[in-house]
Design a protein around this motif. Structure first.
Motif, PDB file in Angstrom:
ATOM      1  N   HIS A  49      10.386  37.257  18.104  1.00  0.00           N
ATOM      2  CA  HIS A  49      10.785  37.269  16.717  1.00  0.00           C
ATOM      3  C   HIS A  49      11.873  38.047  16.638  1.00  0.00           C
ATOM      4  CE1 HIS A  49       8.980  38.007  12.502  1.00  0.00           C
ATOM      5  NE2 HIS A  49      10.155  38.899  12.503  1.00  0.00           N
ATOM      6  N   THR A  50      12.973  37.222  15.862  1.00  0.00           N
ATOM      7  CA  THR A  50      13.914  37.661  15.335  1.00  0.00           C
ATOM      8  C   THR A  50      14.034  37.323  13.767  1.00  0.00           C
ATOM      9  OG1 THR A  50      15.707  35.940  15.935  1.00  0.00           O
ATOM     10  CG2 THR A  50      15.321  37.825  17.313  1.00  0.00           C
ATOM     11  N   GLU A  65      19.219  48.862  21.180  1.00  0.00           N
ATOM     12  CA  GLU A  65      19.563  48.712  19.670  1.00  0.00           C
ATOM     13  C   GLU A  65      20.936  47.587  19.603  1.00  0.00           C
ATOM     14  OE1 GLU A  65      17.817  49.664  17.402  1.00  0.00           O
ATOM     15  OE2 GLU A  65      16.471  50.791  18.770  1.00  0.00           O
ATOM     16  N   SER A  66      20.955  46.812  18.681  1.00  0.00           N
ATOM     17  CA  SER A  66      22.022  45.980  18.344  1.00  0.00           C
ATOM     18  C   SER A  66      22.063  45.651  16.859  1.00  0.00           C
ATOM     19  CB  SER A  66      21.874  44.649  19.033  1.00  0.00           C
ATOM     20  OG  SER A  66      23.053  43.640  18.918  1.00  0.00           O
ATOM     21  N   ASP A  67      23.283  45.942  16.286  1.00  0.00           N
ATOM     22  CA  ASP A  67      23.522  45.460  15.181  1.00  0.00           C
ATOM     23  C   ASP A  67      23.012  43.924  14.838  1.00  0.00           C
ATOM     24  OD1 ASP A  67      24.493  47.985  14.840  1.00  0.00           O
ATOM     25  OD2 ASP A  67      26.592  47.508  15.174  1.00  0.00           O
ATOM     26  N   PRO A  68      22.853  43.835  13.389  1.00  0.00           N
ATOM     27  CA  PRO A  68      22.540  42.410  13.105  1.00  0.00           C
ATOM     28  C   PRO A  68      23.892  41.523  13.045  1.00  0.00           C
ATOM     29  CG  PRO A  68      21.879  43.950  11.347  1.00  0.00           C
ATOM     30  CD  PRO A  68      22.426  44.843  12.501  1.00  0.00           C
ATOM     31  N   VAL A  69      24.005  40.210  13.086  1.00  0.00           N
ATOM     32  CA  VAL A  69      24.993  39.509  12.735  1.00  0.00           C
ATOM     33  C   VAL A  69      25.048  39.361  11.335  1.00  0.00           C
ATOM     34  CG1 VAL A  69      26.143  37.038  13.124  1.00  0.00           C
ATOM     35  CG2 VAL A  69      25.092  38.511  15.104  1.00  0.00           C
ATOM     36  N   ASP A  88      17.306  42.128  14.108  1.00  0.00           N
ATOM     37  CA  ASP A  88      16.206  42.303  15.291  1.00  0.00           C
ATOM     38  C   ASP A  88      16.731  41.649  16.707  1.00  0.00           C
ATOM     39  OD1 ASP A  88      14.674  43.564  13.418  1.00  0.00           O
ATOM     40  OD2 ASP A  88      13.365  41.803  12.940  1.00  0.00           O
ATOM     41  N   LEU A  89      18.129  41.594  16.888  1.00  0.00           N
ATOM     42  CA  LEU A  89      18.417  41.206  18.111  1.00  0.00           C
ATOM     43  C   LEU A  89      18.303  41.994  19.141  1.00  0.00           C
ATOM     44  CD1 LEU A  89      21.948  40.078  16.709  1.00  0.00           C
ATOM     45  CD2 LEU A  89      19.874  38.743  16.781  1.00  0.00           C
ATOM     46  N   GLY A  90      17.932  43.353  19.016  1.00  0.00           N
ATOM     47  CA  GLY A  90      17.383  44.119  20.322  1.00  0.00           C
ATOM     48  C   GLY A  90      16.291  43.454  20.979  1.00  0.00           C
TER      49      GLY A  90
END
Lengths: 103, 164
Positions: B99-100, B5-9, B122-124
């Protein structure tokens, strides 16, 4: 060594890359890694220590075992890059809008 | 395979322009403001093109005329919003299976004043495969290489070595 240097050094070693990729598939214990990678268990522990110091993997205690997995904070580097990337781009965009105003 | 998981920028900027004007410059004038160094073309960036409709291409044109896809437009609702698929993988290669999302919203906050908010999410997906994550960190032309060139540039500007 800077954090970035540690990161590159950690992944420069093919055995460590192999371990890292195994952990990318799923979380594993040292014993499980020892079965999957042709290296002794003490050597694997040493590699894991380097990967952990580079913040690429993390471990947690599950009963008497330590389970290793990829550290999601390892993505911090990418996130930080993108953060600066978009900040720069939006600043350039702002200048373009302002330039059109003055024309 | 576990997901990382990664928070969006999320970034925003307020410009002295109507949403119509801001949208126009952002989307149709992208080639005029996009930083030329952020380029995938061999001959250097001539311009950046956005086909402002759902399913439209998002691509770079080099000085020699070569084209490099960056992604596509998923949704376009001028002058309020445009949603891009950013499909450059960790090695900075166009990958139609990667896809991000980059969403850009234009909100009027006064007469001739618009807040532009950009969210890269969707950086994950970068970390979904360890192989890709390695690319992020490892490759000369991947993020690692760009990070290094960014650091060099930042160091030039500030007159001292940037710490990243």
């Amino acid at each position: 060594m800077t954090y970035e240097d540690r990161l590159f050094a950690a992944l420069a070693d093919p055995t460590r890359r192999g371990i890292f990729e195994r952990l990318g598939e799923r979380r594993r214990s040292v014993a499980e890694l020892a079965r999957a990678v042709p290296v002794s268990q003490p050597a694997i522990s040493q590699h894991l220590k380097v990967l952990k110091e580079a913040r690429l993997v993390r471990d947690e205690a599950v009963g008497a075992r330590r389970i290793y997995s990829i550290d999601p904070a390892g993505l911090g580097q990418l996130r930080q890059w993108l953060d600066r990337f978009w900040r720069e781009q939006l600043a350039a965009f702002e200048s373009a809008v302002e330039a059109e105003r003055r024309e | 395979m576990h997901m990382i998981e990664s928070d969006p920028v999320r970034k925003s900027v307020t410009v002295r322009a109507s949403p119509q004007k801001a949208f126009e410059v952002f989307v149709n004038g992208m080639g005029d403001w996009w930083i030329k160094e952020h380029s995938l073309t061999e001959s250097g960036q001539k311009t950046v093109m956005v086909e402002a409709r759902a399913g439209g291409r998002w691509y770079e044109v080099g000085n020699a005329g070569e084209e490099r896809d960056w992604g596509r437009v998923i949704a376009c609702d001028p002058p309020h919003r445009i949603l891009f698929a950013w499909q450059l993988n960790a090695d900075f290669d166009f990958d139609p299976t990667f896809h991000t999302e980059v969403e850009v919203m234009f909100e009027a906050i006064g007469e001739e004043e618009t807040t532009v908010t950009l969210v890269h999410r969707d950086l994950g997906n970068y970390g979904a495969k360890a192989k890709d994550l390695r690319g992020v960190l490892d490759s000369e032309k991947g993020w690692g290489g760009l990070l290094a060139s960014y650091a060099a540039k930042a160091a030039c500007q500030s007159g001292k070595r940037a710490s990243i």
